[in-house]
Scaffold this motif. Sequence first.
Motif, PDB file in Angstrom:
ATOM      1  N   UNK A 288       0.794  -1.229   0.000  1.00 23.27           N
ATOM      2  CA  UNK A 288       0.000   0.000   0.000  1.00 23.27           C
ATOM      3  C   UNK A 288       0.824   1.277   0.000  1.00 23.27           C
ATOM      4  N   UNK A 289       2.112   1.171   0.358  1.00 22.81           N
ATOM      5  CA  UNK A 289       2.912   2.382   0.529  1.00 22.81           C
ATOM      6  C   UNK A 289       4.367   2.076   0.214  1.00 22.81           C
ATOM      7  N   UNK A 290       5.064   3.052  -0.343  1.00 23.04           N
ATOM      8  CA  UNK A 290       6.499   2.915  -0.597  1.00 23.04           C
ATOM      9  C   UNK A 290       7.252   2.829   0.732  1.00 23.04           C
ATOM     10  N   UNK A 291       8.466   2.253   0.756  1.00 16.16           N
ATOM     11  CA  UNK A 291       9.164   2.037   2.022  1.00 16.16           C
ATOM     12  C   UNK A 291       9.599   3.319   2.727  1.00 16.16           C
ATOM     13  N   UNK A 292       9.937   4.362   1.972  1.00 17.29           N
ATOM     14  CA  UNK A 292      10.402   5.599   2.610  1.00 17.29           C
ATOM     15  C   UNK A 292      11.879   5.569   2.969  1.00 17.29           C
ATOM     16  N   UNK A 293      12.566   4.513   2.593  1.00 11.92           N
ATOM     17  CA  UNK A 293      14.005   4.383   2.791  1.00 11.92           C
ATOM     18  C   UNK A 293      14.528   3.463   1.704  1.00 11.92           C
ATOM     19  N   UNK A 294      15.852   3.424   1.547  1.00  7.94           N
ATOM     20  CA  UNK A 294      16.440   2.526   0.548  1.00  7.94           C
ATOM     21  C   UNK A 294      16.511   1.129   1.155  1.00  7.94           C
ATOM     22  N   UNK A 295      15.769   0.164   0.602  1.00  4.45           N
ATOM     23  CA  UNK A 295      15.805  -1.181   1.178  1.00  4.45           C
ATOM     24  C   UNK A 295      17.130  -1.868   0.917  1.00  4.45           C
ATOM     25  N   UNK A 296      17.437  -2.838   1.748  1.00  5.47           N
ATOM     26  CA  UNK A 296      18.685  -3.579   1.568  1.00  5.47           C
ATOM     27  C   UNK A 296      18.672  -4.371   0.274  1.00  5.47           C
ATOM     28  N   UNK A 297      17.500  -4.890  -0.092  1.00  4.42           N
ATOM     29  CA  UNK A 297      17.413  -5.722  -1.293  1.00  4.42           C
ATOM     30  C   UNK A 297      16.089  -5.473  -2.000  1.00  4.42           C
ATOM     31  N   UNK A 298      16.142  -5.574  -3.320  1.00  4.82           N
ATOM     32  CA  UNK A 298      14.966  -5.364  -4.173  1.00  4.82           C
ATOM     33  C   UNK A 298      14.929  -6.478  -5.202  1.00  4.82           C
ATOM     34  N   UNK A 299      13.816  -7.189  -5.269  1.00  6.17           N
ATOM     35  CA  UNK A 299      13.649  -8.281  -6.224  1.00  6.17           C
ATOM     36  C   UNK A 299      12.506  -7.930  -7.173  1.00  6.17           C
ATOM     37  N   UNK A 300      12.779  -7.938  -8.454  1.00  5.19           N
ATOM     38  CA  UNK A 300      11.757  -7.676  -9.460  1.00  5.19           C
ATOM     39  C   UNK A 300      11.643  -8.881 -10.380  1.00  5.19           C
ATOM     40  N   UNK A 301      10.473  -9.487 -10.394  1.00  6.34           N
ATOM     41  CA  UNK A 301      10.206 -10.608 -11.295  1.00  6.34           C
ATOM     42  C   UNK A 301       9.321 -10.066 -12.407  1.00  6.34           C
ATOM     43  N   UNK A 302       9.856  -9.996 -13.607  1.00  8.29           N
ATOM     44  CA  UNK A 302       9.143  -9.374 -14.724  1.00  8.29           C
ATOM     45  C   UNK A 302       9.392 -10.173 -15.994  1.00  8.29           C
ATOM     46  N   UNK A 303       8.457 -10.085 -16.928  1.00 11.17           N
ATOM     47  CA  UNK A 303       8.561 -10.860 -18.156  1.00 11.17           C
ATOM     48  C   UNK A 303       9.657 -10.359 -19.082  1.00 11.17           C
ATOM     49  N   UNK A 304       9.935 -11.128 -20.098  1.00  9.54           N
ATOM     50  CA  UNK A 304      10.902 -10.721 -21.111  1.00  9.54           C
ATOM     51  C   UNK A 304      10.385  -9.488 -21.840  1.00  9.54           C
ATOM     52  N   UNK A 305      11.310  -8.638 -22.238  1.00 12.76           N
ATOM     53  CA  UNK A 305      10.985  -7.401 -22.952  1.00 12.76           C
ATOM     54  C   UNK A 305      10.158  -6.442 -22.097  1.00 12.76           C
ATOM     55  N   UNK A 306      10.269  -6.584 -20.774  1.00 10.90           N
ATOM     56  CA  UNK A 306       9.513  -5.699 -19.879  1.00 10.90           C
ATOM     57  C   UNK A 306      10.280  -4.432 -19.534  1.00 10.90           C
ATOM     58  N   UNK A 307      11.548  -4.361 -19.940  1.00 11.06           N
ATOM     59  CA  UNK A 307      12.351  -3.168 -19.676  1.00 11.06           C
ATOM     60  C   UNK A 307      13.130  -3.223 -18.383  1.00 11.06           C
ATOM     61  N   UNK A 308      13.142  -4.381 -17.724  1.00 13.48           N
ATOM     62  CA  UNK A 308      13.801  -4.463 -16.419  1.00 13.48           C
ATOM     63  C   UNK A 308      15.304  -4.223 -16.491  1.00 13.48           C
ATOM     64  N   UNK A 309      15.952  -4.690 -17.556  1.00 14.69           N
ATOM     65  CA  UNK A 309      17.403  -4.518 -17.662  1.00 14.69           C
ATOM     66  C   UNK A 309      17.766  -3.058 -17.912  1.00 14.69           C
ATOM     67  N   UNK A 310      17.002  -2.377 -18.766  1.00 20.40           N
ATOM     68  CA  UNK A 310      17.272  -0.952 -18.991  1.00 20.40           C
ATOM     69  C   UNK A 310      16.992  -0.144 -17.730  1.00 20.40           C
ATOM     70  N   UNK A 311      15.945  -0.500 -17.000  1.00 20.86           N
ATOM     71  CA  UNK A 311      15.659   0.199 -15.753  1.00 20.86           C
ATOM     72  C   UNK A 311      16.799   0.025 -14.763  1.00 20.86           C
ATOM     73  N   UNK A 312      17.329  -1.197 -14.659  1.00 19.99           N
ATOM     74  CA  UNK A 312      18.450  -1.447 -13.756  1.00 19.99           C
ATOM     75  C   UNK A 312      19.700  -0.706 -14.214  1.00 19.99           C
TER      76      UNK A 312
END
Length: 236
Positions: free
Chosen positions: A59-83
Motif C-alpha cells: 500500500x505504501x512505498x518504504x520511505x528508505x532505501x531497502x537492503x534488497x529489491x527483487x523484481x520478477x518481470x517478463x521478457x521485454x519488460x524493460x527491467x534490464x534498462x531500468x536497472x
Amino acid sequence: MTGLVKRVSIREALHEPRLLGTSLPGDSWKPWRILLIALMGEELSDAERVIYQQFTGRPHEPGFIPAEFFAVAGRRSGKTRAAGTLAGYVATLVDHSAYLATSERATIPVMAASTVQAQKAFQACMVLEESPLLSKQIETSNSETIRLKTRCDIEVRPANHRTIRGITSPLAIADEVAFYFTDGQNTDSQILDAVRPSLQSGNHSGPLVCISSRMPSAANCMTPSRTITGRQATLM
C-alpha cells in the motif's frame, strides 16, 4: 552506518533531459520510474502510489532505501534498462567520497549467469552516453568497465562467489538471477551471500537489486528474506 548521499534526487534525474530524463521516457516507462523512485527511498504522489501498489501489492512505498529489491518481470519488460538507468544514477549522482577511503574507488557490479547476458545488461548502463551532462563524467569506457570521474566504476562481473569479493559497492545488480545455478559449487545463494558484505561495509549501505524473468524453481528470485540487517527487502 549511513545510506547513500545523493547529490540529486532520482526523481529529478529522471525528469531532467540533461541528466537521465531520456532514459525511461513516456507513459510506457512510468511504472519503472515509480519503482526506481520508491527504491531510492523517495516519496511517491498519491497517483504514483496507486501504480506502485498495482505492481508490488504494497500500500505504501518504504520511505528508505531497502537492503534488497527483487523484481520478477517478463521478457521485454524493460527491467534490464531500468536497472542500467539505476546504475547510471548511483554511479554519477551519489557522493561516493562520503564513504570511500583515500584513493579507493567504488564498484557497481553487473552480474549475470553468462558472459553474454552480463554484457547485455552492461550495455543498458550506457544510458550515460545519452546524457548531455552525465556523459562528461565518463573517464574511460570499454566492453567491461565504465570508469567515472566520480570515483565509481560500473563493471561486468561474472556471477561467481569467488571473484565478486573484496569490493566496495553502493549498488549491485544481479541480472536474470532466477537462472543462476541452484546446486554445485557456485550457487545463487553463494553468489548473493558473497556480494552482500560489499554493500554493507565501513560507513555505507547500498541495495542489492535482483531482476529476472520467472523460473519457478529459482529460490533466490522468489523468496527473499523480508528483513536484512534491519532494513526491509522489497519483492515485486
